[in-house]
Design a protein around this motif. Structure first.
Motif, PDB file in Angstrom:
ATOM      1  N   LEU A  99       0.841  -1.195   0.000  1.00  0.00           N
ATOM      2  CA  LEU A  99       0.000   0.000   0.000  1.00  0.00           C
ATOM      3  C   LEU A  99       0.876   1.244   0.000  1.00  0.00           C
ATOM      4  N   ASN A 100       1.016   1.844  -1.176  1.00  0.00           N
ATOM      5  CA  ASN A 100       1.808   3.061  -1.320  1.00  0.00           C
ATOM      6  C   ASN A 100       0.858   4.226  -1.550  1.00  0.00           C
ATOM      7  N   GLU A 101       0.809   5.147  -0.598  1.00  0.00           N
ATOM      8  CA  GLU A 101      -0.121   6.281  -0.694  1.00  0.00           C
ATOM      9  C   GLU A 101       0.512   7.419  -1.470  1.00  0.00           C
ATOM     10  N   ARG A 102      -0.293   8.047  -2.348  1.00  0.00           N
ATOM     11  CA  ARG A 102       0.172   9.215  -3.103  1.00  0.00           C
ATOM     12  C   ARG A 102      -0.699  10.424  -2.736  1.00  0.00           C
ATOM     13  N   PRO A 103      -0.191  11.637  -2.961  1.00  0.00           N
ATOM     14  CA  PRO A 103      -0.934  12.841  -2.558  1.00  0.00           C
ATOM     15  C   PRO A 103      -2.281  12.956  -3.264  1.00  0.00           C
ATOM     16  N   GLU A 104      -3.191  13.685  -2.644  1.00  0.00           N
ATOM     17  CA  GLU A 104      -4.545  13.870  -3.191  1.00  0.00           C
ATOM     18  C   GLU A 104      -4.519  14.409  -4.612  1.00  0.00           C
ATOM     19  N   VAL A 105      -3.576  15.302  -4.933  1.00  0.00           N
ATOM     20  CA  VAL A 105      -3.552  15.927  -6.251  1.00  0.00           C
ATOM     21  C   VAL A 105      -3.240  14.934  -7.365  1.00  0.00           C
ATOM     22  N   THR A 106      -2.848  13.726  -7.006  1.00  0.00           N
ATOM     23  CA  THR A 106      -2.541  12.696  -8.004  1.00  0.00           C
ATOM     24  C   THR A 106      -3.800  12.171  -8.666  1.00  0.00           C
ATOM     25  N   TRP A 107      -4.897  12.111  -7.905  1.00  0.00           N
ATOM     26  CA  TRP A 107      -5.986  11.208  -8.270  1.00  0.00           C
ATOM     27  C   TRP A 107      -7.153  11.856  -9.007  1.00  0.00           C
ATOM     28  N   LEU A 108      -7.620  11.136 -10.018  1.00  0.00           N
ATOM     29  CA  LEU A 108      -8.911  11.440 -10.620  1.00  0.00           C
ATOM     30  C   LEU A 108      -9.978  11.276  -9.547  1.00  0.00           C
ATOM     31  N   GLU A 109     -10.887  12.240  -9.449  1.00  0.00           N
ATOM     32  CA  GLU A 109     -11.854  12.234  -8.356  1.00  0.00           C
ATOM     33  C   GLU A 109     -13.258  11.901  -8.852  1.00  0.00           C
ATOM     34  N   PRO A 110     -14.046  11.248  -7.999  1.00  0.00           N
ATOM     35  CA  PRO A 110     -15.462  11.026  -8.323  1.00  0.00           C
ATOM     36  C   PRO A 110     -16.249  12.313  -8.159  1.00  0.00           C
ATOM     37  N   VAL A 111     -17.444  12.334  -8.742  1.00  0.00           N
ATOM     38  CA  VAL A 111     -18.276  13.543  -8.633  1.00  0.00           C
ATOM     39  C   VAL A 111     -19.742  13.123  -8.589  1.00  0.00           C
ATOM     40  N   PRO A 112     -20.556  13.787  -7.747  1.00  0.00           N
ATOM     41  CA  PRO A 112     -22.002  13.495  -7.741  1.00  0.00           C
ATOM     42  C   PRO A 112     -22.637  13.903  -9.062  1.00  0.00           C
ATOM     43  N   ASP A 113     -23.561  13.100  -9.550  1.00  0.00           N
ATOM     44  CA  ASP A 113     -24.209  13.386 -10.829  1.00  0.00           C
ATOM     45  C   ASP A 113     -24.839  14.778 -10.847  1.00  0.00           C
ATOM     46  N   GLY A 114     -25.490  15.150  -9.756  1.00  0.00           N
ATOM     47  CA  GLY A 114     -26.222  16.409  -9.726  1.00  0.00           C
ATOM     48  C   GLY A 114     -25.343  17.636  -9.842  1.00  0.00           C
ATOM     49  N   ARG A 115     -24.046  17.488  -9.565  1.00  0.00           N
ATOM     50  CA  ARG A 115     -23.128  18.632  -9.665  1.00  0.00           C
ATOM     51  C   ARG A 115     -22.711  18.915 -11.098  1.00  0.00           C
ATOM     52  N   VAL A 116     -22.792  17.897 -11.988  1.00  0.00           N
ATOM     53  CA  VAL A 116     -22.192  18.052 -13.323  1.00  0.00           C
ATOM     54  C   VAL A 116     -23.119  17.685 -14.481  1.00  0.00           C
ATOM     55  N   LEU A 117     -24.286  17.130 -14.193  1.00  0.00           N
ATOM     56  CA  LEU A 117     -25.184  16.678 -15.256  1.00  0.00           C
ATOM     57  C   LEU A 117     -26.465  17.509 -15.243  1.00  0.00           C
ATOM     58  N   PRO A 118     -26.578  18.475 -16.148  1.00  0.00           N
ATOM     59  CA  PRO A 118     -27.821  19.263 -16.223  1.00  0.00           C
ATOM     60  C   PRO A 118     -28.993  18.361 -16.581  1.00  0.00           C
ATOM     61  N   GLN A 119     -30.148  18.679 -16.038  1.00  0.00           N
ATOM     62  CA  GLN A 119     -31.340  17.895 -16.339  1.00  0.00           C
ATOM     63  C   GLN A 119     -31.813  18.166 -17.763  1.00  0.00           C
ATOM     64  N   THR A 120     -32.175  17.111 -18.458  1.00  0.00           N
ATOM     65  CA  THR A 120     -32.702  17.232 -19.812  1.00  0.00           C
ATOM     66  C   THR A 120     -33.755  16.168 -20.035  1.00  0.00           C
ATOM     67  N   ALA A 121     -34.745  16.503 -20.843  1.00  0.00           N
ATOM     68  CA  ALA A 121     -35.811  15.547 -21.134  1.00  0.00           C
ATOM     69  C   ALA A 121     -35.429  14.616 -22.271  1.00  0.00           C
ATOM     70  N   ASP A 122     -34.302  14.879 -22.923  1.00  0.00           N
ATOM     71  CA  ASP A 122     -33.875  14.081 -24.066  1.00  0.00           C
ATOM     72  C   ASP A 122     -33.026  12.905 -23.576  1.00  0.00           C
ATOM     73  N   PRO A 123     -33.519  11.663 -23.676  1.00  0.00           N
ATOM     74  CA  PRO A 123     -32.756  10.504 -23.186  1.00  0.00           C
ATOM     75  C   PRO A 123     -31.397  10.366 -23.859  1.00  0.00           C
ATOM     76  N   ALA A 124     -31.308  10.675 -25.149  1.00  0.00           N
ATOM     77  CA  ALA A 124     -30.039  10.549 -25.863  1.00  0.00           C
ATOM     78  C   ALA A 124     -29.012  11.547 -25.326  1.00  0.00           C
ATOM     79  N   GLU A 125     -29.459  12.787 -25.058  1.00  0.00           N
ATOM     80  CA  GLU A 125     -28.558  13.796 -24.505  1.00  0.00           C
ATOM     81  C   GLU A 125     -28.076  13.392 -23.122  1.00  0.00           C
ATOM     82  N   MET A 126     -28.979  12.859 -22.303  1.00  0.00           N
ATOM     83  CA  MET A 126     -28.592  12.446 -20.958  1.00  0.00           C
ATOM     84  C   MET A 126     -27.624  11.269 -20.997  1.00  0.00           C
ATOM     85  N   ALA A 127     -27.853  10.325 -21.913  1.00  0.00           N
ATOM     86  CA  ALA A 127     -26.948   9.182 -22.042  1.00  0.00           C
ATOM     87  C   ALA A 127     -25.546   9.646 -22.421  1.00  0.00           C
TER      88      ALA A 127
END
Length: 333
Positions: A99-127
């Protein structure tokens, strides 16, 4: 209706309409949910400071994207580049895993959907939107030079025209088309693994996740590994360790990871994919469970192909609105 603002309140309201989509854009550019939020805030500060010079030759939306792009390019020119463990090291075997730990700035981070995905009624756009924030895709974007990254996101994800991107980047349409071609070629060489979006779940996905939750909470590793693709991957940022395949993943859970026995899982979503907040039994022996990991699952063809356990719960659980702890009476909604 014009999106030009005429008063301070109008400008606040107008800019706020674009906050989610701008955060999504910055997240794809930077690979960090917190950096993306900071970049949007910086964008709005710059917009406020220079609004008196905005002459309306473009829409407010285009102008904000221009500022956000410059903010992101400044950050990327400073050397910020996010990665997954699979980008940095070879897979290890459980018996000799370190287990080798690296600094936080190394890592790709997860994100909540609601922070980055605007709501749309178009299923293709949402996909398409969900596809463009999944971990594997955002990780692949990090291999692109900064301007190629901006061009690909604006053209392929946000469906801007080449001449619109050229104006934003203050370059030529030919340069934009050339950058897009090179970016596509680079991504094609990344061999991106398919993964399916989580919301809404279809019946098969819902059943798979229910079986996973049941197997993990029972700590039935035989049942758990039966749900995994034969070359599924387990990663655990901030450690650069990653394991691949049933044998090593099962052995990890039964040895170094045995402290996860008795865990409880709370469903959520991240990056357009199914996720769980994992809570381990309290170490002091008292009743209840405390945060341990944000698990983001990648699913393809009815099997789990990726188990991404983000262990910095002090960062992730508040962001995802997950409980600080679970008592014995907690019921999953």
């Amino acid at each position: 209706m014009s999106d030009l603002a005429t008063t301070d309140m109008d400008l606040d309201t107008a800019m706020d309409r674009y906050r989610v989509e701008l955060t999504g854009y910055c997240y794809r550019m930077l690979g960090s949910s917190f950096d993306a939020e900071d970049a949007v805030q910086d964008t709005y500060i710059r917009a406020w400071r220079s609004y008196d010079k905005f002459e309306g030759r473009s829409s407010l939306r285009s102008w904000l994207y221009r500022i956000a792009t410059n903010v992101c390019l400044d950050l990327l020119n400073a050397g910020k580049k996010r990665a997954r463990p699979m980008d940095l090291t070879a897979p290890q075997h459980q018996a000799s895993a370190v287990l080798n730990e690296r600094p936080e700035v190394t890592w790709l981070e997860p994100v909540p959907d609601g922070r980055v995905l605007p709501q749309t009624a178009d299923p293709a756009e949402m996909a398409l939107a969900k596809e463009s924030v999944r971990l594997a895709f955002v990780a692949a974007l990090q291999h692109l030079p900064a301007k190629q990254r901006a061009v690909l996101i604006l053209r392929e994800v946000l469906a801007w025209k080449a001449d619109e991107v050229a104006r934003l980047l203050e370059t030529t349409t030919a340069s934009v088309n050339s950058a897009l071609q090179r970016a596509r070629a680079t991504l094609a060489g990344q061999a991106l693994r398919d993964s399916e979006p989580a919301d809404p779940l279809d019946a098969d996905q819902a059943q798979l996740l229910a079986r996973y939750l049941s197997a993990f909470e029972a700590y039935d590793i035989l049942r758990l590994t039966a749900l995994l693709h034969e070359d599924a991957v387990l990663s655990m940022p901030p450690f650069d360790l990653w394991l691949q395949g049933h044998e090593d993943i099962a052995a990890w859970h039964l040895n170094q990871g045995i402290g996860c026995k008795g865990s409880r899982l709370v469903p959520t979503t991240a990056n357009g994919m199914p996720a769980f907040g994992q809570y381990r039994p309290r170490e002091d022996g008292r009743p209840g469970h405390t945060p341990w990991a944000l698990q983001v699952l990648e699913i393809s063809d009815g099997k789990i192909v990726g188990l991404n356990a983000f262990l910095d719960t002090a960062r992730w659980f508040p962001l995802f609105g997950l409980p600080e702890q679970l008592d014995e009476a907690y019921e999953v909604q």
